[in-house]
Design an enzyme around this catalytic site. Sequence first.
Site, PDB file in Angstrom:
ATOM      1  N   LYS A 116      43.938  47.452  42.205  1.00 15.21           N
ATOM      2  CA  LYS A 116      43.187  46.889  41.080  1.00 15.21           C
ATOM      3  C   LYS A 116      43.796  47.354  39.760  1.00 15.21           C
ATOM      4  O   LYS A 116      43.805  46.620  38.779  1.00 15.21           O
ATOM      5  CB  LYS A 116      41.722  47.323  41.149  1.00 15.21           C
ATOM      6  CG  LYS A 116      40.941  46.689  42.303  1.00 15.21           C
ATOM      7  CD  LYS A 116      39.463  46.996  42.144  1.00 15.21           C
ATOM      8  CE  LYS A 116      38.719  47.087  43.453  1.00 15.21           C
ATOM      9  NZ  LYS A 116      38.323  45.850  44.067  1.00 15.21           N
ATOM     10  N   GLU A 200      35.834  51.121  34.374  1.00 11.08           N
ATOM     11  CA  GLU A 200      35.536  49.883  33.656  1.00 11.08           C
ATOM     12  C   GLU A 200      34.215  50.031  32.930  1.00 11.08           C
ATOM     13  O   GLU A 200      33.330  50.748  33.393  1.00 11.08           O
ATOM     14  CB  GLU A 200      35.390  48.710  34.649  1.00 11.08           C
ATOM     15  CG  GLU A 200      36.690  48.061  35.041  1.00 11.08           C
ATOM     16  CD  GLU A 200      36.511  47.010  36.117  1.00 11.08           C
ATOM     17  OE1 GLU A 200      35.365  46.605  36.408  1.00 11.08           O
ATOM     18  OE2 GLU A 200      37.536  46.603  36.682  1.00 11.08           O
ATOM     19  N   HIS A 235      26.992  45.053  45.699  1.00 15.14           N
ATOM     20  CA  HIS A 235      28.308  44.503  45.356  1.00 15.14           C
ATOM     21  C   HIS A 235      28.926  43.683  46.464  1.00 15.14           C
ATOM     22  O   HIS A 235      30.124  43.454  46.482  1.00 15.14           O
ATOM     23  CB  HIS A 235      29.275  45.617  44.911  1.00 15.14           C
ATOM     24  CG  HIS A 235      28.710  46.486  43.838  1.00 15.14           C
ATOM     25  ND1 HIS A 235      28.191  45.972  42.676  1.00 15.14           N
ATOM     26  CD2 HIS A 235      28.541  47.829  43.761  1.00 15.14           C
ATOM     27  CE1 HIS A 235      27.752  46.971  41.925  1.00 15.14           C
ATOM     28  NE2 HIS A 235      27.938  48.098  42.565  1.00 15.14           N
ATOM     29  N   ARG A 291      44.307  36.123  49.732  1.00 12.41           N
ATOM     30  CA  ARG A 291      44.046  35.572  51.064  1.00 12.41           C
ATOM     31  C   ARG A 291      43.006  34.476  50.920  1.00 12.41           C
ATOM     32  O   ARG A 291      42.525  34.209  49.811  1.00 12.41           O
ATOM     33  CB  ARG A 291      43.470  36.668  51.960  1.00 12.41           C
ATOM     34  CG  ARG A 291      42.264  37.318  51.295  1.00 12.41           C
ATOM     35  CD  ARG A 291      41.469  38.196  52.208  1.00 12.41           C
ATOM     36  NE  ARG A 291      40.658  39.154  51.480  1.00 12.41           N
ATOM     37  CZ  ARG A 291      39.491  38.898  50.900  1.00 12.41           C
ATOM     38  NH1 ARG A 291      38.968  37.694  50.954  1.00 12.41           N
ATOM     39  NH2 ARG A 291      38.829  39.834  50.253  1.00 12.41           N
TER      40      ARG A 291
END
Length: 672
Positions: A116, A200, A235, A291
């Site tokens: 990430k 973040e 999540h 994917r």
Amino acid sequence: MFDTILIANRGEIAARVIRTARRLGIRTVAVHSDADAKALHVALADEAVCIGPAAASESYLRGDTILEVARLTGAQAIHPGYGFLSENAGFAAACADSGITFIGPPIEAIRVMGSKAESKRVMSGADVPLVPGYHGTAQDLDTLAAEAGRIGYPVLVKASAGGGGKGMRVVRDPADFADAVAGARREAKAAFGDDSLLLEKYLTRPRHVEIQVFADTHGNAVYLFERDCSLQRRHQKVIEEAPAPSLPDDIRRRMGEAAVAAARAVNYVGAGTVEFLYEDGRFYFIEMNTRLQVEHPVTEMITGQDLVEWQIRVASGQPLPLMQDQLVRKGHAFEARLYAEDPQRDFLPQTGRLVRLRPPAENAHVRVDTGVREGDSVTVHYDPMIAKLIVWDETRDAALRRLHRALADYQVVGVTTNVAFLTAIAGHAAFKDVEIDTGFIERHRDDLLPPPAPVPGRGLVLAALAVLMRRHGEARAAARTGTDPHSPWLLATGWRLNDDNHHDLRFLDGEALRTVTLHFRAGGTYEVQVEGEGTVTASSVSLDDGTLTVVLGAERVRATVVMQKDDITILPGAGLVWRLRLDDPAAKAAETEGGSGKLTAPMPGTVVRVLVDEGQDVERGAPLMLLEAMKMEHTIKAPAAGRVTAVNFAAGDQVAEGVELLSIEIEEGKKA
Ligand code: ADP
């Protein structure tokens, strides 16, 4: 184009890939673990090869073994599905070394997007908007804490290698920061073998909107619109839809273009998903999945395209089937993920046999992607997803009604599922009104997860009638195997009339014991009385293939009733599940005797009929004797296949509790 492809996956995605390959005239090779020898994907493939024991690390994650199978079976390409090896750059490289096409993006794109942090560095270079944050290489606590302060609380600590919501911590107070970092590191290390973190800004009411992108080897790249996956629990996605409702068209277009820019920035090829958070009219890149996604069917429904076909065509070197200006979207689609899990126990995964599994009928509006059939088991080895239910209609409201209806019709018995929870979401007014963001489920928790309630009186009535019908059926079967065609057991009532013409049934509803009294009336009619509640008249009762139909008062009622010995599951519709346990002393006694070869009277009673002779061979479960006790008739059955060695009583004899009624010599190796 390929002649043969190998599918390095299992379950619904393997089955789904095989279907498309077959339609394209491509031969398919399935791989499977020992535990999956009889799985649906194995049955569907042209060829199947066992690659190891149940544990995924010894089977579905064994890239070397899978490549060996590909060589032996002549597969020119491998489709990895999602999960397992699908985002494993090492496996993609090994495929290339073996001269086998990996149906997925180039190795370098997998590697960059697998991190990430690194993907964010690349994206910021491509002018794709990012959530404010820190994705540098320095990982010491002081640096991280300083960066968190700069970003401003609340902050989200994320595993750079993360996926499935693992290694993620929200921190609202700087005092908790160090602990959260330590926790996220541990989790990330355990799950991904890599404990690097990023930070973040934690958005408080974002929507999750992701773009389906596709690129080919000829330099073309397009986006196939977006999916809204805001309905999440911890999540993780629960219900997805396409298009994202009430998303301004210019945002939709800008997000699509940003996603294509992201794909181009890493020389992407094949199917990919660029995920964004959307809040207050702005959107931010969070990650790219290299994917096919679990939720790709909603995109297929609104575009009329088969994304697996696109993947195969692109991997074989063909250009994209359609260019951007040829892509149109039509209508609205939802997907709900059906899981074997218990919402009442914090969604704990469940295992067990799918005793009954009847999805709603598939048609132009309803699609079911599943990897299991009735009778299959959900085991501890793999993801407990049972199916994806996908619906489509012209408008969002119409599609949502279809989702609600199809969920209500979904019949799963044998394992606890989230169907009622999904049905509650689909029926929720705030969902219909598009008041959605990633906090939706938590905010409406009380509506979506009501505390368990006692089974309503209606449920007890249905359970009692189902037990009655089962005994009725057993008695008739017993009579058929007997010699007397004029047996009273064949009377329409199917029941021997007692003096006062009623009997009681006791059920366990959780811990509570509840009694139902059935009074027999003429012509197959019953007065059914639930203790502490009213009485209802039941007529025209029938139980056929688990469907109970009855007229209660003046109302015609239909419900699914599945009985596994004494466990009774009633699906009255609307996604509801009522569970009861028949508290039947006779059955309990018979069960404890089962297998011993000696069959004793479970309670004092009268022998009504003897159905076998000494010396007779019987199959397991064959009715041997009918006994009337406690105003109810019981069938004494063979606990295993064997030979009757003694019949100790005749019809009309009184027997005391515990006396031996018959004995059986059980065939070797056939013990129940
Ligand atoms: P994973 O790869 O583990 O699935 P993602 O980065 O894709 O993690 O995020 C998963 C979900 O976590 C998002 O859909 C969103 O609900 C939540 N999330 C991620 N980043 C943020 C953020 N910065 N602020 C608020 N929620 C976030």
